[in-house]
Design a protein around this motif. Structure first.
Motif, PDB file in Angstrom:
ATOM      1  N   TRP A 100      27.303  35.782  37.007  1.00 27.82           N
ATOM      2  CA  TRP A 100      28.108  36.991  36.852  1.00 27.82           C
ATOM      3  C   TRP A 100      28.766  37.382  38.175  1.00 27.82           C
ATOM      4  O   TRP A 100      29.953  37.722  38.219  1.00 27.82           O
ATOM      5  N   ASP A 101      27.992  37.342  39.261  1.00 27.32           N
ATOM      6  CA  ASP A 101      28.541  37.724  40.571  1.00 27.32           C
ATOM      7  C   ASP A 101      29.677  36.786  40.994  1.00 27.32           C
ATOM      8  O   ASP A 101      30.710  37.236  41.499  1.00 27.32           O
ATOM      9  N   ASP A 102      29.474  35.489  40.798  1.00 26.51           N
ATOM     10  CA  ASP A 102      30.514  34.522  41.168  1.00 26.51           C
ATOM     11  C   ASP A 102      31.764  34.727  40.318  1.00 26.51           C
ATOM     12  O   ASP A 102      32.897  34.617  40.815  1.00 26.51           O
ATOM     13  N   LEU A 103      31.569  35.000  39.039  1.00 23.77           N
ATOM     14  CA  LEU A 103      32.698  35.208  38.139  1.00 23.77           C
ATOM     15  C   LEU A 103      33.506  36.432  38.558  1.00 23.77           C
ATOM     16  O   LEU A 103      34.747  36.388  38.633  1.00 23.77           O
ATOM     17  N   LYS A 104      32.831  37.516  38.850  1.00 26.39           N
ATOM     18  CA  LYS A 104      33.533  38.742  39.261  1.00 26.39           C
ATOM     19  C   LYS A 104      34.222  38.562  40.613  1.00 26.39           C
ATOM     20  O   LYS A 104      35.336  39.059  40.817  1.00 26.39           O
ATOM     21  N   LYS A 105      33.574  37.836  41.510  1.00 28.51           N
ATOM     22  CA  LYS A 105      34.182  37.573  42.818  1.00 28.51           C
ATOM     23  C   LYS A 105      35.473  36.778  42.662  1.00 28.51           C
ATOM     24  O   LYS A 105      36.459  37.011  43.369  1.00 28.51           O
ATOM     25  N   TYR A 106      35.474  35.834  41.728  1.00 28.55           N
ATOM     26  CA  TYR A 106      36.663  35.028  41.481  1.00 28.55           C
ATOM     27  C   TYR A 106      37.759  35.852  40.806  1.00 28.55           C
ATOM     28  O   TYR A 106      38.947  35.722  41.120  1.00 28.55           O
TER      29      TYR A 106
END
Length: 444
Positions: A100-106
């Motif tokens: 989730w964190d990586d997705l939102k960062k992207y």
């Protein structure tokens, strides 16, 4: 004598120095660290040493130094509080939270609207209520993900796949758990299936099988694909597919002079079927000229040539002007991308070919640029159990009816639409534009 007796006295846990013990405890998992608290007073004190819990907070809950400072708690308290809230998901939480964190960062710099559409996490009691409503247990990793974000608002673009292709659009939103529970299926063909997504353009969903039934495995995620050749409405085939996305093979790159062509492909389950066999693929092509190329190397694309081969070895050749109705100009450092699609009657196939360019400063000089061979393969699919359970007489009767229907359709098409089909086929091959069909057209 007293000195000798002192030297030979056995070492005890209480007499061991603190630093070596703390070093040993630093290698223990959180379960063993907690158990040490019940061994002795000394180990209980050492096991509460706060830096020991820092590693576990970061490993299992991904708690950063900044979050610790904001909450103004010690590491051990943070671990215990988080465990009290989501401890049942400890085997899944870190991986799902990182995703989730990586997705939102992207997405934040690219599509902030999509990030803003995400809902706050569901409560434990909300998930328990859904389980009571549908009468089935939800997978722990599913529950864990919804504890972090309870789906999203229905917006475009959707989180789980967005695409605009010719006359076809897809935007799959991740459903919140209450909406998903409202779409829980008990009918034949989709029994015990819970929708995960919803596409506002096609009205279709991805499903998860929360119980093993009708040939599906428990917790299997799939796209439904109605068997169009069966008379039983419960005959639903399944494409077992991960998140639909473009996949790029690093070897699928070809360079001709200063121009590099690379290809990514994707399978579209919502436009495909097993019965009849119709497998729909889309591909994205990137054409780039090196930034170090000389200015006089600027050129314009004139035409394309495709050699298309299916799994049976049948070959089709297509040639026509431009790509998707355009004649792009490529200059040093410039990139041109376009998306198109194709269909196969077999589960796999490949394409290759070349583009023909002319130089802008030397218009009489033309040259070809290779398009690398790229393969397309249908994901795993499972045939409906309703078809598999048909008796031989019933199956033979259905096959005969299907063959007769196809013959009737062919005769009708030959009599009434042959001229129109020829014209549309000419448009497809020459102009590379969509044509009117019952399904989304095949483009090149």
């Amino acid at each position: 004598m007293a000195a000798v007796e002192t030297e030979s006295a056995p070492l005890t846990l209480e007499s061991l120095p603190t630093d070596p013990l703390l070093l040993i405890l630093s290698f223990l998992d959180y379960r063993d660290l907690i158990n040490c608290c019940y061994v002795s007073r000394r180990l209980s004190q050492l096991s509460s040493h706060d830096p020991l819990w820092r590693r576990h907070c970061k490993k299992y809950w991904l708690i950063s130094e900044e979050e610790k400072a904001q909450k103004n708690q010690c590491w051990k308290s943070l671990f215990i509080d988080t465990y009290s809230d989501v401890g049942r998901y400890i085997d899944h939480y870190a991986a799902i939270k990182k995703a989730w964190d990586d997705l939102k960062k992207y997405l934040e710099p690219r599509c902030p609207r999509m990030v803003l559409s995400l809902k706050e996490g569901a409560r434990e009691e909300d998930l328990d209520a859904v389980e009571a409503q549908i009468g089935c247990k939800l997978p722990d990793d599913y529950r864990c993900s919804y504890r972090i974000h309870n789906g999203q608002k229905l917006v475009v673009p959707g989180l789980l796949g967005s695409m605009a292709l010719s006359n076809h659009y897809r935007s799959e939103d991740l459903l919140d758990v209450d909406t998903a529970a409202g779409g829980f299926q008990q009918r034949q063909g989709l029994k015990y299936c819970l929708p995960l997504t919803f596409c506002i353009h096609t009205g279709l969903s991805q499903y998860i099988a929360v119980e093993a039934a009708e040939g599906r495995n428990k917790n299997e995620v799939f796209y439904q694909c109605p068997d169009q050749m069966a008379r039983n409405p419960a005959a639903i085939d399944m494409f077992i597919i991960e998140l639909p996305r473009y996949v790029h093979d690093p070897e699928c790159v070809a360079t001709t002079g200063d121009i590099t062509v690379s290809v990514s492909t994707s399978f579209l389950p919502e436009l495909s079927s097993v019965h009849p066999p119709h497998y729909f693929f889309t591909y994205r092509i990137r054409i780039e000229m090196s930034k170090d190329a000389l200015p006089e190397k600027a050129c314009q694309l004139d035409s394309r040539y495709w050699r298309i081969t299916n799994a049976k070895g049948d070959v089709e050749e297509v040639q026509g002007p431009g790509v998707v109705g355009e004649f792009p100009i490529i200059s040093p450092g410039r990139v041109y991308e376009y998306t198109s699609c194709t269909t196969f009657s077999t589960t796999s196939g490949y394409m290759e070919g070349y583009y023909t360019f002319h130089f802008l400063y030397f218009k009489d000089k033309i040259f070809n640029v290779a398009i690398p061979r790229f393969h397309m393969a249908c994901p795993t699919f499972r045939v409906s159990i309703a078809r598999l359970e048909m008796g031989p007489d019933e199956y033979e009767e259905m096959e005969e009816e299907e063959e007769q229907e196809e013959e009737d359709d062919d005769d009708s098409a030959d009599m009434d639409e042959s001229d129109e089909d020829d014209e549309e086929e000419r448009r497809r091959r020459v102009f590379d534009v969509p044509i009117r069909r019952r399904r989304c057209s095949r483009l090149f």
